[in-house]
Design a protein around this motif. Structure first.
Motif, PDB file in Angstrom:
ATOM      1  N   VAL A   1      24.782  12.588  10.557  1.00 15.39           N
ATOM      2  CA  VAL A   1      24.037  11.329  10.533  1.00 15.39           C
ATOM      3  C   VAL A   1      22.548  11.644  10.498  1.00 15.39           C
ATOM      4  N   GLN A   2      21.843  10.967   9.620  1.00 11.81           N
ATOM      5  CA  GLN A   2      20.387  11.135   9.524  1.00 11.81           C
ATOM      6  C   GLN A   2      19.709   9.786   9.670  1.00 11.81           C
ATOM      7  N   LEU A   3      18.592   9.781  10.374  1.00  2.70           N
ATOM      8  CA  LEU A   3      17.752   8.590  10.483  1.00  2.70           C
ATOM      9  C   LEU A   3      16.431   8.906   9.803  1.00  2.70           C
ATOM     10  N   ARG A   4      16.047   8.058   8.867  1.00  2.95           N
ATOM     11  CA  ARG A   4      14.825   8.303   8.122  1.00  2.95           C
ATOM     12  C   ARG A   4      13.879   7.134   8.311  1.00  2.95           C
ATOM     13  N   GLU A   5      12.699   7.433   8.896  1.00  2.00           N
ATOM     14  CA  GLU A   5      11.705   6.399   9.149  1.00  2.00           C
ATOM     15  C   GLU A   5      10.683   6.357   8.016  1.00  2.00           C
ATOM     16  N   SER A   6      10.060   5.205   7.877  1.00  3.00           N
ATOM     17  CA  SER A   6       8.948   5.042   6.952  1.00  3.00           C
ATOM     18  C   SER A   6       8.072   3.902   7.434  1.00  3.00           C
ATOM     19  N   GLY A   7       6.848   3.850   6.905  1.00  2.00           N
ATOM     20  CA  GLY A   7       5.987   2.711   7.192  1.00  2.00           C
ATOM     21  C   GLY A   7       4.831   2.983   8.124  1.00  2.00           C
ATOM     22  N   GLY A   8       4.733   4.179   8.665  1.00  5.68           N
ATOM     23  CA  GLY A   8       3.609   4.476   9.529  1.00  5.68           C
ATOM     24  C   GLY A   8       2.327   4.598   8.734  1.00  5.68           C
ATOM     25  N   GLY A   9       1.199   4.740   9.453  1.00  4.34           N
ATOM     26  CA  GLY A   9      -0.063   4.888   8.768  1.00  4.34           C
ATOM     27  C   GLY A   9      -1.242   4.617   9.670  1.00  4.34           C
ATOM     28  N   LEU A  10      -2.373   4.436   9.015  1.00  5.97           N
ATOM     29  CA  LEU A  10      -3.640   4.181   9.702  1.00  5.97           C
ATOM     30  C   LEU A  10      -4.001   2.709   9.539  1.00  5.97           C
ATOM     31  N   VAL A  11      -4.343   2.049  10.633  1.00  9.17           N
ATOM     32  CA  VAL A  11      -4.671   0.631  10.587  1.00  9.17           C
ATOM     33  C   VAL A  11      -5.768   0.335  11.594  1.00  9.17           C
ATOM     34  N   GLN A  12      -6.553  -0.686  11.311  1.00  6.24           N
ATOM     35  CA  GLN A  12      -7.600  -1.093  12.232  1.00  6.24           C
ATOM     36  C   GLN A  12      -7.039  -1.944  13.360  1.00  6.24           C
ATOM     37  N   PRO A  13      -7.733  -1.978  14.489  1.00  2.00           N
ATOM     38  CA  PRO A  13      -7.290  -2.863  15.581  1.00  2.00           C
ATOM     39  C   PRO A  13      -7.138  -4.295  15.091  1.00  2.00           C
ATOM     40  N   GLY A  14      -6.071  -4.922  15.535  1.00  2.00           N
ATOM     41  CA  GLY A  14      -5.779  -6.278  15.085  1.00  2.00           C
ATOM     42  C   GLY A  14      -4.921  -6.336  13.844  1.00  2.00           C
ATOM     43  N   GLY A  15      -4.706  -5.193  13.211  1.00  2.00           N
ATOM     44  CA  GLY A  15      -3.915  -5.150  11.992  1.00  2.00           C
ATOM     45  C   GLY A  15      -2.426  -5.105  12.252  1.00  2.00           C
ATOM     46  N   SER A  16      -1.677  -4.985  11.160  1.00  3.35           N
ATOM     47  CA  SER A  16      -0.215  -4.990  11.231  1.00  3.35           C
ATOM     48  C   SER A  16       0.378  -3.835  10.446  1.00  3.35           C
TER      49      SER A  16
END
Length: 120
Positions: free
Chosen positions: A1-16
């Motif tokens: 079984v493998q779990l693959r994440e995505s969607g991280g990154g750099l964002v400013q305070p208040g961002g999403s």
């Protein structure tokens, strides 16, 4: 079984940001899925979990800002993170309690982690 994440990154305070995690392999069923995070110099901590029935649990620090959801058909879990703060900066890990076709019980699986950095 493998779990693959995505969607991280750099964002400013208040961002999403929206994190995604998909489980693959010989999966019979998945009970609880969740997100944990680990900041530098700190222990890994629970962010949010969701059961197969849709019941959710959140860390106090993210309640009202983060929303966890899952897609049973895709064996996927998501974390919508709004109103991000610098203290949310961490590596975020996906976790799943999985029973495979070869097992009579569930086991804990982890993704490799995705970095979330909140900074101005």
């Amino acid at each position: 079984v493998q779990l693959r994440e995505s969607g991280g990154g750099l964002v400013q305070p208040g961002g999403s940001l929206r994190l995604s995690c998909a489980a693959s392999g010989s999966i019979f069923r998945i009970n609880v899925m969740g997100w944990y995070r680990q900041a530098p110099g700190k222990q890994r901590e629970l962010v949010a979990t969701i059961t197969s029935g849709g019941s959710t649990n959140y860390a106090y620090s993210v309640k009202g800002r983060f929303t966890i959801s899952r897609d049973g058909a895709k064996n996927a879990v998501y974390l919508q993170m709004n109103s991000l703060k610098p203290e949310d900066t961490a590596i975020y890990y996906c976790n799943a309690d999985v029973q495979t076709w070869a097992m009579s019980h569930t086991a804990d699986y982890w993704g490799q982690g995705t970095q979330v950095t909140v900074t101005s």
